[in-house]
Scaffold this motif. Structure first.
Motif, PDB file in Angstrom:
ATOM      1  N   CYS A   8      -1.199  -7.469   9.896  1.00 23.37           N
ATOM      2  CA  CYS A   8      -1.438  -8.549   8.824  1.00 23.37           C
ATOM      3  C   CYS A   8      -1.633  -9.843   9.426  1.00 23.37           C
ATOM      4  CB  CYS A   8      -0.393  -8.486   7.596  1.00 23.37           C
ATOM      5  SG  CYS A   8       1.216  -8.805   8.219  1.00 23.37           S
ATOM      6  N   TYR A   9      -1.201 -10.007  10.836  1.00 24.96           N
ATOM      7  CA  TYR A   9      -1.327 -11.540  11.162  1.00 24.96           C
ATOM      8  C   TYR A   9      -1.964 -11.650  12.781  1.00 24.96           C
ATOM      9  CZ  TYR A   9       3.067 -10.425  13.585  1.00 24.96           C
ATOM     10  OH  TYR A   9       4.158 -10.028  14.538  1.00 24.96           O
ATOM     11  N   THR A  10      -2.366 -12.973  12.787  1.00 26.39           N
ATOM     12  CA  THR A  10      -2.982 -13.361  14.061  1.00 26.39           C
ATOM     13  C   THR A  10      -2.188 -14.390  14.637  1.00 26.39           C
ATOM     14  OG1 THR A  10      -4.884 -12.967  12.845  1.00 26.39           O
ATOM     15  CG2 THR A  10      -5.090 -14.056  15.164  1.00 26.39           C
ATOM     16  N   GLN A  11      -2.332 -14.220  16.173  1.00 30.82           N
ATOM     17  CA  GLN A  11      -1.545 -15.019  16.831  1.00 30.82           C
ATOM     18  C   GLN A  11      -1.878 -15.232  18.234  1.00 30.82           C
ATOM     19  OE1 GLN A  11       2.721 -13.419  17.173  1.00 30.82           O
ATOM     20  NE2 GLN A  11       3.237 -14.797  18.989  1.00 30.82           N
ATOM     21  N   VAL A  12      -1.843 -16.547  18.570  1.00 33.66           N
ATOM     22  CA  VAL A  12      -2.218 -16.786  20.111  1.00 33.66           C
ATOM     23  C   VAL A  12      -1.170 -16.602  21.013  1.00 33.66           C
ATOM     24  CG1 VAL A  12      -3.110 -18.650  21.449  1.00 33.66           C
ATOM     25  CG2 VAL A  12      -3.899 -18.547  19.223  1.00 33.66           C
ATOM     26  N   LEU A  13      -1.571 -15.595  21.635  1.00 33.32           N
ATOM     27  CA  LEU A  13      -0.692 -15.230  23.066  1.00 33.32           C
ATOM     28  C   LEU A  13      -1.014 -15.984  24.340  1.00 33.32           C
ATOM     29  CD1 LEU A  13      -0.367 -11.264  22.883  1.00 33.32           C
ATOM     30  CD2 LEU A  13       1.155 -13.025  21.879  1.00 33.32           C
ATOM     31  N   VAL A  49       1.648  -0.820   3.138  1.00 35.30           N
ATOM     32  CA  VAL A  49       0.596  -1.710   3.621  1.00 35.30           C
ATOM     33  C   VAL A  49      -0.001  -1.481   4.716  1.00 35.30           C
ATOM     34  CG1 VAL A  49      -0.121  -4.079   3.658  1.00 35.30           C
ATOM     35  CG2 VAL A  49       1.190  -3.342   1.359  1.00 35.30           C
ATOM     36  N   GLU A  50       0.902  -1.480   5.848  1.00 34.97           N
ATOM     37  CA  GLU A  50       0.596  -1.424   7.168  1.00 34.97           C
ATOM     38  C   GLU A  50      -0.047  -0.211   7.355  1.00 34.97           C
ATOM     39  OE1 GLU A  50       2.942  -2.294  11.262  1.00 34.97           O
ATOM     40  OE2 GLU A  50       3.830  -0.535  10.018  1.00 34.97           O
ATOM     41  N   GLU A  51       0.437   0.856   6.706  1.00 36.23           N
ATOM     42  CA  GLU A  51      -0.097   2.185   6.985  1.00 36.23           C
ATOM     43  C   GLU A  51      -1.609   2.513   6.241  1.00 36.23           C
ATOM     44  OE1 GLU A  51       0.966   4.896   8.955  1.00 36.23           O
ATOM     45  OE2 GLU A  51       2.092   3.342   9.735  1.00 36.23           O
ATOM     46  N   SER A  52      -1.578   1.495   5.433  1.00 40.13           N
ATOM     47  CA  SER A  52      -2.794   1.688   4.692  1.00 40.13           C
ATOM     48  C   SER A  52      -3.931   1.144   5.411  1.00 40.13           C
ATOM     49  CB  SER A  52      -2.696   1.086   3.218  1.00 40.13           C
ATOM     50  OG  SER A  52      -2.944  -0.494   3.397  1.00 40.13           O
ATOM     51  N   GLU A  53      -3.694   0.179   6.436  1.00 38.02           N
ATOM     52  CA  GLU A  53      -4.914  -0.200   7.054  1.00 38.02           C
ATOM     53  C   GLU A  53      -5.731   0.775   7.791  1.00 38.02           C
ATOM     54  OE1 GLU A  53      -5.386  -3.821  10.369  1.00 38.02           O
ATOM     55  OE2 GLU A  53      -3.576  -2.918   9.955  1.00 38.02           O
ATOM     56  N   LYS A  54      -5.200   1.634   8.146  1.00 37.45           N
ATOM     57  CA  LYS A  54      -5.833   2.940   8.763  1.00 37.45           C
ATOM     58  C   LYS A  54      -6.788   3.587   8.115  1.00 37.45           C
ATOM     59  CE  LYS A  54      -1.828   4.074  11.997  1.00 37.45           C
ATOM     60  NZ  LYS A  54      -0.869   3.009  11.344  1.00 37.45           N
ATOM     61  N   LEU A  55      -6.285   3.528   6.593  1.00 33.91           N
ATOM     62  CA  LEU A  55      -7.123   4.491   5.856  1.00 33.91           C
ATOM     63  C   LEU A  55      -8.266   3.432   5.221  1.00 33.91           C
ATOM     64  CD1 LEU A  55      -4.426   6.004   3.532  1.00 33.91           C
ATOM     65  CD2 LEU A  55      -5.727   7.114   5.321  1.00 33.91           C
ATOM     66  N   ALA A 115       1.031   2.199  -8.700  1.00 35.50           N
ATOM     67  CA  ALA A 115      -0.241   1.592  -9.216  1.00 35.50           C
ATOM     68  C   ALA A 115      -1.165   0.967  -8.295  1.00 35.50           C
ATOM     69  CB  ALA A 115       0.030   0.885 -10.498  1.00 35.50           C
ATOM     70  N   VAL A 116      -2.450   0.844  -8.482  1.00 37.19           N
ATOM     71  CA  VAL A 116      -3.504  -0.087  -7.786  1.00 37.19           C
ATOM     72  C   VAL A 116      -3.019  -1.229  -7.727  1.00 37.19           C
ATOM     73  CG1 VAL A 116      -5.770  -0.595  -7.341  1.00 37.19           C
ATOM     74  CG2 VAL A 116      -5.279   1.660  -8.046  1.00 37.19           C
ATOM     75  N   ARG A 117      -2.463  -1.952  -8.817  1.00 41.62           N
ATOM     76  CA  ARG A 117      -2.231  -3.277  -8.899  1.00 41.62           C
ATOM     77  C   ARG A 117      -1.136  -3.641  -8.007  1.00 41.62           C
ATOM     78  NH1 ARG A 117      -0.364  -1.155 -13.794  1.00 41.62           N
ATOM     79  NH2 ARG A 117       1.977  -1.789 -14.307  1.00 41.62           N
ATOM     80  N   TYR A 118      -0.128  -2.900  -7.816  1.00 40.77           N
ATOM     81  CA  TYR A 118       0.946  -3.029  -6.819  1.00 40.77           C
ATOM     82  C   TYR A 118       0.377  -3.198  -5.543  1.00 40.77           C
ATOM     83  CZ  TYR A 118       3.952  -2.328 -10.797  1.00 40.77           C
ATOM     84  OH  TYR A 118       4.562  -2.295 -12.184  1.00 40.77           O
ATOM     85  N   TYR A 119      -0.442  -2.234  -5.084  1.00 39.67           N
ATOM     86  CA  TYR A 119      -0.830  -2.004  -3.656  1.00 39.67           C
ATOM     87  C   TYR A 119      -1.626  -3.416  -3.518  1.00 39.67           C
ATOM     88  CZ  TYR A 119      -3.906  -0.607   0.217  1.00 39.67           C
ATOM     89  OH  TYR A 119      -4.971  -0.641   1.152  1.00 39.67           O
ATOM     90  N   VAL A 120      -2.390  -3.667  -4.302  1.00 37.82           N
ATOM     91  CA  VAL A 120      -3.336  -4.949  -4.292  1.00 37.82           C
ATOM     92  C   VAL A 120      -2.431  -5.965  -4.008  1.00 37.82           C
ATOM     93  CG1 VAL A 120      -4.874  -6.582  -5.187  1.00 37.82           C
ATOM     94  CG2 VAL A 120      -5.396  -4.059  -5.218  1.00 37.82           C
ATOM     95  N   LYS A 121      -1.445  -6.392  -4.813  1.00 35.79           N
ATOM     96  CA  LYS A 121      -0.488  -7.562  -4.946  1.00 35.79           C
ATOM     97  C   LYS A 121       0.211  -7.417  -3.491  1.00 35.79           C
ATOM     98  CE  LYS A 121       4.094  -8.733  -6.710  1.00 35.79           C
ATOM     99  NZ  LYS A 121       5.167  -8.302  -7.310  1.00 35.79           N
ATOM    100  N   HIS A 122       0.562  -6.406  -3.023  1.00 32.09           N
ATOM    101  CA  HIS A 122       1.487  -6.345  -1.806  1.00 32.09           C
ATOM    102  C   HIS A 122       0.440  -6.752  -0.294  1.00 32.09           C
ATOM    103  CE1 HIS A 122       5.625  -5.806  -3.186  1.00 32.09           C
ATOM    104  NE2 HIS A 122       5.094  -4.852  -4.142  1.00 32.09           N
ATOM    105  N   PHE A 123      -0.688  -6.013  -0.617  1.00 31.20           N
ATOM    106  CA  PHE A 123      -1.628  -6.089   0.587  1.00 31.20           C
ATOM    107  C   PHE A 123      -2.020  -7.596   0.608  1.00 31.20           C
ATOM    108  CE2 PHE A 123      -5.470  -6.011   2.727  1.00 31.20           C
ATOM    109  CZ  PHE A 123      -5.495  -5.090   3.513  1.00 31.20           C
ATOM    110  N   GLU A 124      -2.317  -8.174  -0.610  1.00 23.40           N
ATOM    111  CA  GLU A 124      -2.774  -9.718  -0.554  1.00 23.40           C
ATOM    112  C   GLU A 124      -1.508 -10.570   0.031  1.00 23.40           C
ATOM    113  OE1 GLU A 124      -5.958  -9.978  -4.162  1.00 23.40           O
ATOM    114  OE2 GLU A 124      -4.046 -10.551  -4.539  1.00 23.40           O
ATOM    115  N   THR A 125      -0.272 -10.005  -0.267  1.00 27.12           N
ATOM    116  CA  THR A 125       0.929 -10.693   0.212  1.00 27.12           C
ATOM    117  C   THR A 125       0.867 -10.865   1.858  1.00 27.12           C
ATOM    118  OG1 THR A 125       2.352 -10.486  -1.698  1.00 27.12           O
ATOM    119  CG2 THR A 125       3.406 -11.029   0.273  1.00 27.12           C
ATOM    120  N   TRP A 126       0.589  -9.640   2.477  1.00 22.91           N
ATOM    121  CA  TRP A 126       0.795 -10.059   3.819  1.00 22.91           C
ATOM    122  C   TRP A 126      -0.585 -10.076   4.636  1.00 22.91           C
ATOM    123  CZ3 TRP A 126       5.135  -9.237   6.436  1.00 22.91           C
ATOM    124  CH2 TRP A 126       6.394  -9.030   5.446  1.00 22.91           C
TER     125      TRP A 126
END
Length: 510
Positions: free
Chosen positions: A48-53, A231-237, A256-267
């Motif tokens: 869920c996040y981007t970083q410069v190494l 949410v992290e595991e859903s990225e693969k799907l 519920a889908v709305r909870y998934y969308v809510k937490h996905f958008e959070t991260w």
């Protein structure tokens, strides 16, 4: 194609790629990956996040984490990617699978990070030089790497939208072990209804105390940590299948889908559908399969010299010499053993005081075979009637050879042998020879010869049975056999370190 298959080679449970990366697409693997930025800067995405190494940074990708790399315009880079076989190392560490190691922190001035950099540099130098016993040295280094990760990088907090290492909790092994069990169980069961009470029962803790432990250790509540894992595991799907958003929500444990969308958008900062549209073409096996250039050994050594000068200096000091390559021909004229001139090595072994190190030479001499070649460090003989070949080789440079030819005191010889740590690789190519052969190797280790002289120097304590047993074990040779196939040329390779000798008897099969 999101899952990257790692192929482990050279009998090593690790894989290393050091490259200048232009683009490395989104992927994951079931093993752990430790990344060390040897030069420059690079953009890294991890879930869920981007970083410069930047140069000197070390980042750990835990198993199954989605990640990718991309070059920053105008910035050169050199990235060492070390992949660790969890099937192998998991035998030694129950906690490796689903572990969550975090090296990212607010300060680069940290001795624990310096330790990781040193170990990574040592692994790379071992791979470049491939010296005597380098496989064992690398495996030992990986054990030390894992030990450092376990000790110092299992503690994290959520800070400004990213996980950072929590330095103040290092050394709390009870907390680390408990947190690992909890997270491991959550990763294994995220797809179903999972309650805090269920985990509290497993840990024999009250719900209140467990909630406090999770919050203190991660900075997240139990429910937020569970939602993050889902949410992290859903990225693969999302990126690896065409499943509907509602199906993905259900399969990852959201009610519920709305909870998934809510937490996905959070991260992730966007709707799952938007994320799928944006990144589906940037996965491994999609439109991008990665653009990179493997770095040369010289480039890697120079980067390590800049980053870890002491490691570089240590390895360059003991850099192995060029291999000894001997080309022989079975059709060459041979000389009778008793008529062949004495080589320098034979003169050394025929000195009375050197008798403890002359056993292999005496065995070879007793064969009475015809001599094909004699040099300062080896003798090759043949038995024409049987088609057999005998090869005696010693690791003994000129300086040590001169000492063994002159020294008259057993203690001085012992000290000379003990101080000799040169390593040697030898390749014998015997031409005009074809077929299947079996090679029987009879090798005395440096410890064997040291034990023999020690026995002469020290008084024999008849009452110390334990010491007698150990001395006897040290004096025993290593014996092994292997099958070889030759078409016109039979190649025999051996590596020796310290003062030691090996007698190889090669017999035709059939």
């Amino acid at each position: 194609m999101l899952k990257e298959k790692i192929v482990y080679k050279d009998t090593l449970p690790i894989n290393v790629l050091t490259a200048e990366i232009d683009e490395y697409p989104i992927h994951f693997h079931e093993d752990m990956e430790v990344v060390y930025i040897l030069k420059g800067m690079i953009t890294m995405r991890n879930g869920c996040y981007t970083q410069v190494l930047k140069e000197g940074d070390i980042y750990i990708f835990n198993d199954r984490e989605m990640h990718s790399f991309e070059k920053i315009d105008g910035e050169e880079n050199m990235v060492m990617m070390l992949q660790i076989d969890l099937t192998y190392f998991g035998i030694y560490y129950d906690s490796l699978k689903n572990s969550f190691y975090v090296t990212d922190q607010n300060s680069d001035d940290d001795e624990a990070l310096d330790g990781l950099r040193t170990i990574m540099a040592r692994v790379m130098m071992e791979l470049l030089q491939k010296g005597y016993g380098y496989e064992e040295n690398i495996i030992e280094s990986i054990h030390n790497l894992i030990g450092a990760m376990e000790a110092d990088f299992k503690y994290f907090l959520l800070e400004d939208g990213r996980f950072v290492n929590e330095v103040t909790k290092r050394g709390n092994k009870v907390l680390a072990g408990r947190l690992n069990r909890i997270v491991d169980y959550m990763y294994d069961n995220y797809y179903r209804k999972l309650t805090l009470g269920e985990i509290a029962d497993r840990e024999h803790l009250s719900i209140y105390y467990l909630s406090h432990v999770i919050k203190e250790a991660t900075g997240l509540s139990f429910q937020d940590l569970l939602s993050f894992i889902r949410v992290e595991e859903s990225e693969k799907l999302l990126l690896g299948t065409n499943k509907k958003i509602s199906t993905i929500a259900e399969e990852t444990g959201f009610s519920a889908v709305r909870y998934y969308v809510k937490h996905f958008e959070t991260w992730f900062g966007m709707h799952p559908s938007e994320y799928r549209k944006k990144y589906t073409g940037k996965v491994r096996g999609g439109e991008s399969n990665g653009v990179l250039r493997r770095c040369t050994p010289t480039e890697i050594e120079e980067a390590i010299r800049t980053q870890e000068k002491k490691v570089y200096t240590d390895y360059m000091k003991k850099q192995k010499p060029a291999p000894v390559i001997v080309d022989l021909d079975m059709n060459d004229t041979v000389a009778k053993w008793e008529k062949s001139p004495k080589s320098a090595m034979e003169k050394i072994f025929e000195r009375k005081i050197n008798e403890p190190i002359s056993g292999l030479y005496r065995i070879m001499a007793s064969l009475g075979e015809d001599v094909l070649a004699k040099e300062k460090g080896y003798i090759v003989t043949v038995d024409r009637a049987r088609g057999g070949i005998s090869l005696l080789i010693f690791n003994m440079e000129d300086q040590l050879g001169s000492k063994l030819m002159k020294l008259k005191d057993k203690k001085e010889i012992y000290e000379a042998l003990a101080a000799y740590d040169v390593e040697m690789e030898a390749l014998f190519r015997i031409n005009n020879l074809s077929g299947e052969f079996k090679a029987y190797s009879y090798r005395f280790k440096p410890e064997s010869y040291l034990a023999a002289y020690r026995h002469l120097i020290e008084k024999d304590d008849k009452g110390d049975m334990r010491k007698a047993i150990l001395e006897n074990w040290n004096s025993l040779p290593e014996v092994e056999s292997r099958l070889l196939n030759a078409t016109e040329t039979l190649s025999i390779r051996t590596t020796l370190k310290g003062f030691c000798g090996e007698l190889i008897l090669i017999e035709p099969v059939g």
